[in-house]
Structures are given as C-alpha cells and as structure tokens.
Design a protein around this motif. Structure first.
Motif, mmCIF file in Angstrom:
data_model
loop_
_atom_site.group_PDB
_atom_site.id
_atom_site.type_symbol
_atom_site.label_atom_id
_atom_site.label_comp_id
_atom_site.label_asym_id
_atom_site.label_seq_id
_atom_site.Cartn_x
_atom_site.Cartn_y
_atom_site.Cartn_z
ATOM 1 N N ALA A 154 0.778 -1.187 0.016
ATOM 2 C CA ALA A 154 0.003 0.037 -0.020
ATOM 3 C C ALA A 154 0.731 1.068 -0.126
ATOM 4 N N ALA A 155 2.114 1.143 0.481
ATOM 5 C CA ALA A 155 3.063 2.384 0.615
ATOM 6 C C ALA A 155 3.992 2.525 -0.672
ATOM 7 N N ALA A 156 3.789 1.735 -1.759
ATOM 8 C CA ALA A 156 4.643 1.480 -2.743
ATOM 9 C C ALA A 156 4.193 2.640 -3.868
ATOM 10 N N THR A 157 3.130 2.956 -3.774
ATOM 11 C CA THR A 157 2.776 3.921 -4.990
ATOM 12 C C THR A 157 3.666 5.103 -5.394
ATOM 13 N N PRO A 158 4.235 5.966 -4.250
ATOM 14 C CA PRO A 158 5.052 7.111 -4.542
ATOM 15 C C PRO A 158 6.437 6.501 -5.070
ATOM 16 N N TRP A 159 6.825 5.131 -4.812
ATOM 17 C CA TRP A 159 8.179 4.887 -5.222
ATOM 18 C C TRP A 159 8.134 4.259 -6.556
ATOM 19 N N ARG A 160 6.996 3.649 -6.837
ATOM 20 C CA ARG A 160 6.728 3.254 -8.249
ATOM 21 C C ARG A 160 6.587 4.412 -9.341
ATOM 22 N N ALA A 161 6.002 5.509 -8.859
ATOM 23 C CA ALA A 161 5.482 6.488 -9.606
ATOM 24 C C ALA A 161 6.941 7.629 -9.802
ATOM 25 N N LEU A 162 7.754 7.480 -8.627
ATOM 26 C CA LEU A 162 9.305 8.117 -8.968
ATOM 27 C C LEU A 162 10.140 7.358 -9.655
#
Length: 298
Positions: free
Chosen positions: A234-242
C-alpha cells in the motif's frame, strides 16, 4: 525507504528543540503537543477523529489533550511550531554545511516529488499532510515530505490492521512479540489500562497468534508478515511513480543524513516506533540494506 525517512521525521517527537517550539505556542506538555501537532493538518478536530486516525491510543488519553489544545493555539500556530521545531532539530544534528548543500536540495526535491505522487485515496493523514504548502528551505521541505510519506504509510498500515481484525492493543502486542519494541515502554507511552491490555493479549492467544509467554507462534508470524507485506504494498505507489532509478538515487542521498540523525542520539535506541539502531545491521539484525544502485549514480 521508511527506514531512511522515518528518523528524519521522528526528530519531531524526541528532539528538545521540537518540544520547546511546541511549549512556546501554548501546548501543555509532551502529549498535548504530540496529539495537536500530528492532528493539526486536519484542522481543529476533536478526540474521536484523532483516536480513529491514529489507531494506537485509548480514547481517554487523546481526550486529555483535545480539544483543549485548540484553546491555547490554532492548528496553524501548531503547524508553524512543529516545522520550526523539526527544522531546528535537523539543523542542530546535520550542521549548516549539510543543510546548505546541493545534496540536501536534491534529496528534498526528490522526496517532495515522491510525497506529491502518493495516492491518498482513503488515507486521511497522508492527504492532509500532502495538502500543506511546500516549505522554502530544503531541510524543511525534506522534513515535510518525510512526514507526508510516513503518514501515507501509516494510513495504509491501519487499513491492513483493521481488515485483519487487529485492535490497537493487539497491534502493540504484535509489535512487542516480534521484538521491535519494549513492552513496558510501549505500555507507558500508550497508556492502555491493565484490563484492556490483558484482553488484547487474551484475544491474540485465542487466535493462536502468540503463546502463553507472549511470543509469536508460527501462525502469528505468518499473519503478521502478511499485514506487513500489505502495508509495504500500500505504501509503494510513490516509489513506483518516482521510478527505481530516482528512488535509489534518493536512498543514497538520504543515507548520510539519516545516519547522522541516528548517531546523534536524539532518537533513543529503544523506542516505541521500532526504528533501527543504525543503518547497518547490528547483532540483533536490525538495520538497513540499501537497494541496488544504478551504476551512473556511483
């Protein structure tokens, strides 16, 4: 990334500069400052909202601080104080040379971009922090980004706990059972009464997640591992986007900053958050392994 960013955020709970800034705007002691400063992005909310959003505290403990805190200072006052206090703490630990460096600016910009890219659907504390304006100074920008990302992660963690029927007390006991924090320190900090604490322990034993000595069973370890994996996902979205490359670049930039915070002693080695003692695994294995780094970053 949590292990790298959380210590930078957590100076707001442990550094004397942060407590002094909170006291200066009228907060009455640590816990009033804690609840008010974490809740301030939501506005002048009452104890019911904060108890639900924070998940880990008994309602009576929150009600001792809120809504009284808003009679001493507005949420805007508290937000300015928490940023001033965290900024002063980081400046004291990192030195002016590091604060003014190109690496600090690069880390702040990347972390802020990640925070802005975080998907906040269903994440109230993450969304409230994400909506705050960008501070001008790089170390303050980095702190606000770290705070947004940790609340984003925390919101997802609470959702995973709720979906698995894990109450606030049971969540604390699982943390203790996994060896992440000290039992008595956590009981003192969270202030659940003995009856509530024992009821939570009994429920975990009944589920077969801990044994009679409070240690995780094989089933408990599996279920807790599943909750942690869901939290990570659930916390991975900002790192996938970056993206992998820029996330790895940010990890490299953060490493010396986080190391300086941990080595300063401002965060106690035994803490309720479960922060590692260092970024290199020690005898107990608690530490960090950096992700693979693209060769161009060196």
């Amino acid at each position: 990334m949590w292990q790298l960013l959380e210590p930078l955020h957590a100076v707001t709970y442990f550094a004397p500069e942060a407590l002094a800034a909170s006291d200066a705007v009228g907060m009455r002691g640590f816990w009033m400052g804690y609840f008010a400063s974490r809740a301030a992005p939501l506005g002048p909310v009452g104890p019911g909202v904060v108890t639900a959003a924070f998940h880990g505290f008994p309602p009576a403990r929150v009600a001792r601080a809120l809504p009284d805190a808003w009679t001493f200072a507005t949420p805007g006052d508290v937000l300015r104080a928490r940023l001033d206090g965290a900024g002063a703490a980081l400046r004291n630990v990192l030195t002016d040379k590091v604060i003014g460096s190109d690496d600090m600016r690069a880390a702040a910009d990347l972390a802020w971009e990640a925070a802005r890219l975080a998907d906040t659907a269903g994440r109230v504390l993450g969304a409230a922090n994400q909506a705050l304006p960008a501070p001008d100074e790089p170390h303050l920008l980095l702190w606000q980004a770290a705070t947004t990302l940790r609340e984003h992660r925390g919101d997802g963690h609470v959702a995973a706990l709720v979906a698995h029927g894990v109450s606030p007390v049971q969540a604390h006991l699982l943390k203790v059972a996994a060896g992440e924090t000290d039992l008595e320190q956590l009981r003192l900090g969270r202030h659940w009464d003995d009856e509530e604490w024992e009821a939570g322990a009994a429920a975990l034993r009944e589920r077969g997640w801990v044994d009679d000595s409070g240690v995780l069973t094989a089933e408990g370890a599996r279920e807790r591992g599943r909750i942690e994996r869901l939290t990570d996902e659930a916390a991975a979205t900002p790192w996938r986007a970056l993206g992998d490359e820029r996330t790895s670049e940010l990890a490299l930039l953060l490493h010396p900053l986080t190391t300086a915070v941990l080595e300063s002693g401002v965060i106690p080695p035994s803490n309720a958050i479960g922060l590692p003692r260092s970024l290199a695994a020690g005898e107990d294995g608690r530490g960090l392994t950096l992700p693979a780094v693209p060769s161009r970053i060196g």
